[in-house]
Design a protein around this motif. Structure first.
Motif, short mmCIF file in Angstrom:
data_model
loop_
_atom_site.label_atom_id
_atom_site.label_comp_id
_atom_site.label_asym_id
_atom_site.label_seq_id
_atom_site.Cartn_x
_atom_site.Cartn_y
_atom_site.Cartn_z
N VAL A 145 0.86 -1.17 0.00
CA VAL A 145 0.00 0.00 0.00
C VAL A 145 0.90 1.23 0.00
O VAL A 145 1.73 1.40 0.89
N VAL A 146 0.75 2.08 -1.03
CA VAL A 146 1.67 3.19 -1.26
C VAL A 146 0.91 4.50 -1.33
O VAL A 146 -0.30 4.52 -1.53
N SER A 147 1.65 5.61 -1.19
CA SER A 147 1.02 6.93 -1.23
C SER A 147 0.41 7.22 -2.59
O SER A 147 -0.75 7.57 -2.69
N ALA B 246 -13.62 8.66 -0.16
CA ALA B 246 -13.81 8.09 1.17
C ALA B 246 -13.93 6.58 1.10
O ALA B 246 -13.40 5.85 1.95
N GLN B 247 -14.62 6.09 0.06
CA GLN B 247 -14.79 4.65 -0.09
C GLN B 247 -13.45 3.95 -0.31
O GLN B 247 -13.22 2.84 0.20
N GLU B 248 -12.56 4.59 -1.08
CA GLU B 248 -11.25 4.00 -1.33
C GLU B 248 -10.43 3.90 -0.05
O GLU B 248 -9.72 2.92 0.19
N LEU B 249 -10.52 4.93 0.79
CA LEU B 249 -9.77 4.94 2.04
C LEU B 249 -10.28 3.85 2.99
O LEU B 249 -9.49 3.17 3.64
N VAL B 250 -11.59 3.68 3.05
CA VAL B 250 -12.15 2.62 3.87
C VAL B 250 -11.71 1.26 3.35
O VAL B 250 -11.34 0.36 4.11
N LEU C 167 -8.34 -3.65 3.63
CA LEU C 167 -7.36 -4.52 2.96
C LEU C 167 -6.13 -4.74 3.83
O LEU C 167 -5.63 -5.86 3.95
N VAL C 168 -5.63 -3.66 4.42
CA VAL C 168 -4.44 -3.75 5.28
C VAL C 168 -4.69 -4.72 6.42
O VAL C 168 -3.84 -5.56 6.74
N LYS C 169 -5.85 -4.60 7.04
CA LYS C 169 -6.17 -5.47 8.17
C LYS C 169 -6.37 -6.93 7.73
O LYS C 169 -5.87 -7.85 8.37
N GLU C 170 -7.08 -7.13 6.63
CA GLU C 170 -7.36 -8.49 6.17
C GLU C 170 -6.10 -9.21 5.70
O GLU C 170 -5.95 -10.42 5.89
N GLN C 171 -5.19 -8.48 5.06
CA GLN C 171 -3.96 -9.08 4.55
C GLN C 171 -2.87 -9.20 5.61
O GLN C 171 -1.82 -9.80 5.37
N GLY C 172 -3.10 -8.61 6.77
CA GLY C 172 -2.10 -8.65 7.83
C GLY C 172 -0.86 -7.85 7.51
O GLY C 172 0.24 -8.21 7.94
N GLU D 77 -5.37 4.60 11.35
CA GLU D 77 -6.69 3.99 11.29
C GLU D 77 -6.59 2.47 11.17
O GLU D 77 -7.38 1.73 11.77
N ALA D 78 -5.59 2.00 10.41
CA ALA D 78 -5.44 0.56 10.20
C ALA D 78 -4.61 -0.11 11.28
O ALA D 78 -4.49 -1.34 11.31
N GLY D 79 -4.01 0.69 12.16
CA GLY D 79 -3.21 0.14 13.25
C GLY D 79 -1.87 -0.40 12.80
O GLY D 79 -1.38 -1.39 13.36
N VAL D 80 -1.25 0.25 11.79
CA VAL D 80 0.06 -0.18 11.30
C VAL D 80 1.02 1.00 11.30
O VAL D 80 0.66 2.11 11.69
N GLU D 81 2.26 0.78 10.84
CA GLU D 81 3.27 1.82 10.80
C GLU D 81 3.50 2.29 9.36
O GLU D 81 2.97 1.70 8.41
N THR D 82 4.29 3.36 9.22
CA THR D 82 4.65 3.86 7.89
C THR D 82 6.13 3.60 7.62
O THR D 82 6.93 3.48 8.55
N LEU D 83 6.46 3.53 6.34
CA LEU D 83 7.82 3.25 5.91
C LEU D 83 8.02 3.91 4.55
O LEU D 83 7.08 4.00 3.76
#
Length: 344
Positions: free
Chosen positions: A237-239, A268-272, A277-282, A303-309
């Motif tokens: 998932v990228v900017s 908004a739908q894309e962000l949701v 996707l982030v959560k489902e794919q781990g 929102e997804a509970g992950v970090e950035t890189l």
């Protein structure tokens, strides 16, 4: 999917951050021409950093390379000025990416002096291009295409606003070929041939330096092939949608917050959907880039509970990277390190 009140509040925050980000992004960009004509050398103008790197590596002391876009400036927000036209008109070679990346190129060509002898070279020639079809559901694109569409934009100072409006339309083609080492190998060959054609007296020197760069790019390609072969995840998932060729060549799946331009706004739908996707794919990380503020990626990561890189699209160097001596190879190696960290 039904958007709950909680998710609505998150999306409002993301939308606010996005608007602030665009204001910061625009305010931070300048329009300064780089370099000047040097008599007694082959003068080469490049449209952005990867081409500047290749032309400098291959050209060596025989070539004076002038890069149009200054350090620290995101190319999607840049438009040429009169001095850029003057330098290009006096140069022997103008190397640009093509495939729709430089929305201003058509009018730039028309603005060159009528007596200019500059030869224009499209660096992406010979690469199987990816057709991009923006959809409501996703920014993922992996269809091959060979259409080239350079959207017109004004190049003179008095028409910069019109140029800016057109500069973000890539004509349905993903132009970000250089982010894959496999494509960079083709681009480097095109740059070498442009220098040989302009200065055949030094062909042996250009060939020698090209071979050295070719070996570096081949080694980089092998590193990507080997290290990305057996990772746990294949989704990134990228900017913004700058990694289509990387994904195609090394069997990854790209999901972007924004479109081909880092100013393209997500719904908004894309962000949701991306958060889900982030959560489902781990997934563990959302990637951002240095030349554009990371606030939108960071908000989605929270929102997804992950970090950035960082995943660098290499459209230009930051001032810190330039001062540190970073280049295309070192930044691509850093990208690989971060990909392996995120996907293992």
């Amino acid at each position: 999917m039904r958007v709950t009140p909680k998710r609505k509040s998150v999306l409002y925050v993301i939308a606010s951050v996005m608007m602030a980000s665009l204001l910061i992004f625009t305010a931070g960009c300048g329009n300064t021409s780089q370099g000047k004509i040097v008599e007694g050398k082959v003068n080469v103008v490049t449209s952005f950093y990867p081409l500047y790197y290749m032309a400098s590596e291959i050209g060596g002391d025989e070539v004076n390379v002038m890069n149009l876009i200054p350090t620290g400036v995101e190319p999607h927000d840049w438009t040429p000025k009169s001095l850029d036209l003057q330098n290009a008109s006096k140069a022997q070679v103008l190397i640009y990416q093509g495939s729709g990346f430089e929305g201003w190129i058509d009018d730039f060509k028309k603005g060159l002096d009528s007596n200019s002898q500059v030869k224009l070279v499209e660096a992406s020639t010979g690469i199987s291009l990816i057709a991009s079809e923006e959809s409501e559901a996703d920014h993922d694109h992996d269809h091959d295409g060979d259409a080239h569409d350079d959207e017109a934009a004004e190049d003179h100072d008095h028409a910069a606003e019109k140029a800016h409006d057109h500069a973000h339309d890539h004509g349905g083609v993903d132009p970000h070929t250089w982010v894959s080492p496999k494509s960079a190998l083709i681009m480097a060959k095109n740059v070498k041939q442009a220098l040989v054609d302009a200065d055949p007296a030094h062909e042996s020197l250009y060939e020698e330096r090209y071979q050295a760069l070719h070996e570096k790019l081949e080694a980089l390609d092998q590193q990507y092939t080997d290290q990305l072969a057996d990772l746990s995840h294949r989704e990134i998932v990228v900017s913004h949608q700058a990694f289509g060729y990387l994904a195609r060549d090394y069997q990854l799946a790209q999901h972007s917050i924004m479109g081909l331009s880092p100013e393209a706004e997500p719904t908004a739908q894309e962000l949701v959907r991306l958060s889900k996707l982030v959560k489902e794919q781990g997934l563990k990380y959302i990637f951002f880039e240095e030349l554009v503020t990371d606030q939108l990626a960071s908000t989605l990561a929270n929102e997804a509970g992950v970090e950035t890189l960082v995943l660098n699209p290499l459209e230009g160097l930051t001032e810190q990277q330039e001062q540190a001596g970073d280049n295309y190879i070192s930044l691509m190696e850093r990208n690989l390190e971060n990909l392996v960290k995120a996907l293992k």
